[in-house]
Write an enzyme that holds these catalytic residues in place. Sequence first.
Site, mmCIF file in Angstrom:
data_model
loop_
_atom_site.group_PDB
_atom_site.id
_atom_site.type_symbol
_atom_site.label_atom_id
_atom_site.label_comp_id
_atom_site.label_asym_id
_atom_site.label_seq_id
_atom_site.Cartn_x
_atom_site.Cartn_y
_atom_site.Cartn_z
ATOM 1 N N CYS A 135 0.839 -1.202 0.000
ATOM 2 C CA CYS A 135 0.000 0.000 0.000
ATOM 3 C C CYS A 135 0.875 1.253 0.000
ATOM 4 O O CYS A 135 1.391 1.661 1.039
ATOM 5 C CB CYS A 135 -0.919 -0.001 1.224
ATOM 6 S SG CYS A 135 -1.897 1.502 1.338
ATOM 7 N N CYS A 138 -0.354 4.103 2.144
ATOM 8 C CA CYS A 138 -0.103 3.952 3.584
ATOM 9 C C CYS A 138 1.368 4.201 3.903
ATOM 10 O O CYS A 138 1.691 4.886 4.866
ATOM 11 C CB CYS A 138 -0.434 2.533 4.045
ATOM 12 S SG CYS A 138 -1.957 1.865 3.396
ATOM 13 N N ASP A 139 2.268 3.586 3.121
ATOM 14 C CA ASP A 139 3.664 3.485 3.533
ATOM 15 C C ASP A 139 4.622 4.331 2.705
ATOM 16 O O ASP A 139 5.790 4.473 3.083
ATOM 17 C CB ASP A 139 4.100 2.012 3.479
ATOM 18 C CG ASP A 139 3.286 1.145 4.434
ATOM 19 O OD1 ASP A 139 2.832 1.694 5.457
ATOM 20 O OD2 ASP A 139 3.097 -0.049 4.156
#
Lengths: 309, 309
Positions: A135, A138-139
């Site tokens: 992701c 997200c990261d």
Amino acid sequence: MTDEIHELIIVGGGPAGLAAGIYAARDGLDCLLLEKGMAGGQIVVTAEVANYPGFPEPLAGMELARRMEEQARAFGLRIAEEAVTGLVPEGRSILLRTAAGERRARAVIVATGASYRRIGVPGEERLAGRGVSYCGTCDGPLFAGGRVVVVGGGDTAVEEALFIARFASSVTVVHRRDSLRAGRHLRRRASAEPKIAFAWNTVVREILGGEKVQGVIAEDVASDRRREIPCDGVFVFVGTMPNTGFLEGAVALDDRGYVVTDIRMRTSVPGVFAAGDVRADSVRQVASSVGDGVTALLEAECHLAGLEG
Amino acid sequence: MTDEIHELIIVGGGPAGLAAGIYAARDGLDCLLLEKGMAGGQIVVTAEVANYPGFPEPLAGMELARRMEEQARAFGLRIAEEAVTGLVPEGRSILLRTAAGERRARAVIVATGASYRRIGVPGEERLAGRGVSYCGTCDGPLFAGGRVVVVGGGDTAVEEALFIARFASSVTVVHRRDSLRAGRHLRRRASAEPKIAFAWNTVVREILGGEKVQGVIAEDVASDRRREIPCDGVFVFVGTMPNTGFLEGAVALDDRGYVVTDIRMRTSVPGVFAAGDVRADSVRQVASSVGDGVTALLEAECHLAGLEG
């Protein structure tokens, strides 16, 4: 919990499930939505949704999910946090096995979506969360100034590579073919981004590192020659797997595990409908998922009317 | 206009066409949307949209249409006011006959929607706009304090009857069956509205009046007995007809004239797709139409990629 038979249970709280829930609650159905984690589905990890019709200004996926959930709850939809582990057709009702026991309904809408697929190479599992991610939204920010390898060549891979390039110093897109599958708009944007380089006809054979990712072993698919690409992070975008384990043996699935439906979202089991990314032939967009959800709900209402009449 | 071949022409500017247009423009396709009147489709005459996922507060149909059009134009979609009168497959391209001449495209998305059906009784055509209406949202406020007859028993008829009841002194719903087809939520609301009365098992045989509507002749379907219901307005909600006259003989239609598609919105003609109310099996909601539009667009892109490769 055991004796009650709901009119409808919706399994999954992404856009498809919430769309069905908005209609079900507004129509006054005795309906329960079961979600194993947080409502919103995959869009909660989408930084920006620009193409959902009705929003001229892009909005965060999280915000769109919140708005849909608020709308469903405002109409009175009940949402329970509960994983579903099995489905058994019982004639005029359907039994769901859940983490909390058993539930029954006259109709079920399956809207469990899909999950990220792994590449299945040494180091991938061990280094997940230590530089291996599925992701970018997200990261990606965790790799500010770092070198990143992106695996894949579809829309998601390219979208996420562009997002990660905002933070990373370099992004190498490793793709097994000689051109991207992604849409033209994304291809153009990726080609114009100086931080992004491409390793064509190449696959990742291993992810290297001790406590953290240090690189990947890449292999040219024509020559079989291997080389090491040093990097700090590896993002894998090689497709998704449907969340249909709980349906095996009960509902017809295609060879990749997606639920087979007709154009009205009916599955092989009367009273069981499927909507969104979990069904075969879905184009996996928020818009198509909400469309599926509404179609499945209206067909479920027809099914309920048929049982009554 | 004659020699240019667009990649894509979208016919119709309601939610399905605009959703396809948002994606097409964002993806940088050479795309043109043709709309014979005002963009927005049937939702522009919908007072309030409460069930389109993403909007916890209801918004006017007109406003939702405006937002979709603004989003499409922001991505660069070109929209032309031009009626389409015919479609001719020409192998690797499709010819559209329009009010302005001829246009060609590699792919076409048909999103022309559906129009209101008439009951076909004496007085209906003559008194249209003189008390006979097909749009409660548009004309309901004109009958403040008046007596209104509503013909029909489906969702639209009941929704509109409820809306008209805000203005009229009385609303008589004339329905040929002994119960409403409308969803439960609407049935409950209508039953609870003291201004609304029902004439079950009844059809309208004639609409009476000179310069303006003065009443209807209603007939009991069992006994054939007729009676006059005095009224100031007659609203007809007996379904819709697809806007597919221009496709006859070119694209497969079902027995009611709706475009037949598969689950990917492909019609019988390669390169021609259909989306929204115009296609067979549509559940005719904004959400399902935008889902159709996005699906059709992504399938059209696959078709274009196939022509290129």
